[in-house]
Motif scaffolding. Structure first.
Motif, short mmCIF file in Angstrom:
data_model
loop_
_atom_site.label_atom_id
_atom_site.label_comp_id
_atom_site.label_asym_id
_atom_site.label_seq_id
_atom_site.Cartn_x
_atom_site.Cartn_y
_atom_site.Cartn_z
N PRO A 136 0.84 -1.18 0.11
CA PRO A 136 -0.04 0.11 -0.07
C PRO A 136 0.75 1.15 -0.11
CG PRO A 136 -0.73 -1.64 1.69
CD PRO A 136 0.44 -1.99 1.35
N MET A 137 0.62 2.19 -0.89
CA MET A 137 1.41 3.42 -1.02
C MET A 137 0.00 4.66 -1.27
SD MET A 137 4.05 4.36 -3.87
CE MET A 137 5.49 4.22 -3.07
N VAL A 138 -0.01 5.31 -0.25
CA VAL A 138 -1.05 6.37 -0.06
C VAL A 138 -0.57 7.54 -0.33
CG1 VAL A 138 -2.85 7.44 1.42
CG2 VAL A 138 -2.02 5.23 1.89
N PHE A 139 -0.99 8.06 -1.41
CA PHE A 139 -0.70 9.73 -1.78
C PHE A 139 -1.41 10.68 -1.31
CE2 PHE A 139 2.31 8.37 -5.30
CZ PHE A 139 1.95 7.10 -5.41
N LEU A 140 -0.61 11.80 -0.72
CA LEU A 140 -1.56 12.88 0.01
C LEU A 140 -1.16 14.30 -0.87
CD1 LEU A 140 -1.02 12.20 3.92
CD2 LEU A 140 -2.82 11.24 2.20
N HIS A 141 -1.99 14.78 -1.53
CA HIS A 141 -1.80 15.97 -2.33
C HIS A 141 -1.52 17.17 -1.41
CE1 HIS A 141 -5.85 17.53 -1.16
NE2 HIS A 141 -6.14 16.24 -1.23
N GLY A 142 -1.06 18.27 -1.98
CA GLY A 142 -0.67 19.59 -1.15
C GLY A 142 -2.03 20.66 -1.26
N PHE A 143 -1.89 21.46 -0.65
CA PHE A 143 -3.01 22.67 -0.81
C PHE A 143 -2.98 23.57 -2.01
CE2 PHE A 143 -3.56 26.94 0.08
CZ PHE A 143 -4.93 27.17 0.71
N PRO A 144 -3.92 23.94 -2.41
CA PRO A 144 -5.50 23.30 -2.18
C PRO A 144 -5.78 22.76 -3.38
CG PRO A 144 -5.57 25.83 -2.91
CD PRO A 144 -4.10 25.26 -3.14
N ILE A 157 2.94 2.95 2.74
CA ILE A 157 4.20 4.07 2.75
C ILE A 157 2.99 5.38 2.28
CG2 ILE A 157 5.69 4.76 1.05
CD1 ILE A 157 6.38 1.78 0.19
N LEU A 158 3.58 6.32 3.09
CA LEU A 158 2.73 7.50 2.70
C LEU A 158 3.59 8.54 1.94
CD1 LEU A 158 1.30 8.97 6.05
CD2 LEU A 158 0.30 7.45 4.53
N VAL A 159 2.99 8.93 0.81
CA VAL A 159 3.89 9.94 0.05
C VAL A 159 3.07 11.38 -0.04
CG1 VAL A 159 4.21 10.50 -2.40
CG2 VAL A 159 4.00 8.13 -1.74
N GLY A 160 3.58 12.27 0.60
CA GLY A 160 3.07 13.61 0.98
C GLY A 160 3.68 14.62 0.08
N HIS A 161 2.94 15.48 -0.34
CA HIS A 161 3.26 16.67 -1.29
C HIS A 161 2.83 17.94 -0.39
CE1 HIS A 161 2.23 20.16 -3.94
NE2 HIS A 161 3.55 20.05 -3.96
N SER A 162 3.99 18.70 0.01
CA SER A 162 3.70 19.98 0.61
C SER A 162 2.77 19.83 2.01
CB SER A 162 3.09 20.96 -0.31
OG SER A 162 3.41 22.28 0.11
N MET A 163 1.42 20.31 1.84
CA MET A 163 0.61 20.15 3.05
C MET A 163 0.56 18.80 3.27
SD MET A 163 -3.35 21.42 3.66
CE MET A 163 -3.95 20.35 2.49
N GLY A 164 0.36 17.85 2.27
CA GLY A 164 0.29 16.59 2.41
C GLY A 164 1.42 15.88 3.08
N PRO A 217 3.07 5.47 14.33
CA PRO A 217 4.31 5.20 13.99
C PRO A 217 4.31 3.61 13.46
CG PRO A 217 4.41 5.90 16.10
CD PRO A 217 3.21 6.27 15.67
N ASP A 218 3.44 2.91 14.24
CA ASP A 218 3.17 1.41 13.94
C ASP A 218 2.43 1.24 12.76
OD1 ASP A 218 4.12 1.21 16.49
OD2 ASP A 218 2.31 0.60 17.42
N ARG A 219 1.67 2.24 12.11
CA ARG A 219 1.19 2.25 10.80
C ARG A 219 1.81 2.41 9.51
NH1 ARG A 219 -4.25 1.11 12.23
NH2 ARG A 219 -4.47 0.74 10.00
N LEU A 220 3.08 2.91 9.89
CA LEU A 220 3.81 3.61 8.67
C LEU A 220 5.02 2.55 8.34
CD1 LEU A 220 4.30 6.32 7.32
CD2 LEU A 220 6.25 6.77 9.08
N ALA A 221 5.19 2.37 6.95
CA ALA A 221 6.13 1.46 6.35
C ALA A 221 7.26 2.16 5.61
CB ALA A 221 5.42 0.51 5.17
N GLY A 222 6.86 3.38 5.25
CA GLY A 222 7.89 4.07 4.65
C GLY A 222 7.37 5.55 4.12
#
Ligand code: MLT
Length: 258
Positions: free
Chosen positions: A17-25, A85-92, A104-109
């Motif tokens: 699983p790789m979750v992509f979190l976009h930035g603002f807005p 894995i979380l992929v965060g852009h800026s605000m993400g 922390p236990d739910r984070l792989a990368g």
């Protein structure tokens, strides 16, 4: 903590699983060029819209980074995912760091793209609150007329950025601005993140200085830095191949640890 909401999201592929979190807005569609390049037979690509953005609900209130991290935790629970894995852009990226600290236990990368661990200066905080008031009075156009040209100098992606920002409702813009203004400095917390991490910075970024990326990658326990010469604040649209290569390398490092 405010009432939880169900985020809009889509899922592509199966695997890590790789979750992509976009930035603002912005919204999840900023990731499409990268996702098209990634191998979805190895990855379960999850593309949520953060609260107040895209097709997710936009309740009134302050969207703290912890509140948005909690939305992501609920999404992982709904999908039955233990670690991602979380992929965060800026605000993400701010949300990803808040998630790393709380769960922390739910984070792989972790992939931190055009983002930082620093809090706002008092001037920046005030300017966010002033902008929030202007949006309350005059609507989303306050942001969608002024922000896009600060994100990139690439004309070919400008239209996409303008239309995405213009779709973001005022409640979402105001909630996120107030939440970002409240976020704490997480610099001293970085060394305790021990999952594999990549920090990606656009050398031409005028919103978040690339030096902040260097600072983060030095402080993180297990990270490397990728500087992209031809990118500004939107590397996933300006240089999708390089971002996809970094994410593939990250997924490989994570799978070696599992
Ligand atoms: C973003 O791109 O998410 C924001 O511009 C970040 C910020 O304003 O700090």
């Amino acid at each position: 903590m405010e009432a939880s909401i169900s985020l809009h999201y889509s899922v592509i592929g199966s695997g890590m699983p790789m979750v992509f979190l976009h930035g603002f807005p912005l919204d999840h569609t900023i990731w499409y060029s990268v996702v098209d390049i990634l191998n979805s037979s190895d990855l379960q690509i999850i593309l949520p819209d953060l609260r107040g953005h895209g097709l997710s609900p936009a309740p009134e209130g302050v969207y703290t980074m912890d509140l948005m991290a909690n939305d992501i935790l609920n999404l992982l629970d709904e999908l039955g995912i233990q670690k991602a894995i979380l992929v965060g852009h800026s605000m993400g990226g701010y949300v990803s760091l808040a998630f790393s600290r709380r769960y922390p236990d739910r984070l792989a990368g972790l992939a931190l793209i055009a983002t930082q661990a620093l809090a706002d200066s008092p001037e920046k905080r005030q300017s966010r609150l002033d902008t929030a008031n202007a949006v309350l009075e005059r609507g989303s156009k306050v942001i969608c007329e002024t922000m896009p040209s600060k994100l990139t100098d690439k004309e070919e992606i400008m239209e996409k950025i303008v239309s995405t920002i213009c779709r973001t409702p005022p409640e979402g813009i105001v909630g996120a601005l107030k939440g970002m203004a409240e976020r704490p400095d997480l610099t001293t917390y970085l060394p305790s993140i021990d999952v594999p991490a990549v920090v990606v910075a656009g050398v031409k970024d005028t919103i978040i200085h690339p030096e902040n990326a260097q600072l983060m990658s030095r402080r993180l326990g297990n990270a490397w830095l990728v500087k992209i010469q031809q990118a500004g604040h939107m590397p996933m649209l300006e240089a999708p191949e390089q971002v996809a290569v970094s994410l593939t390398q990250l997924a490989q490092k994570v799978s070696l640890r599992m």
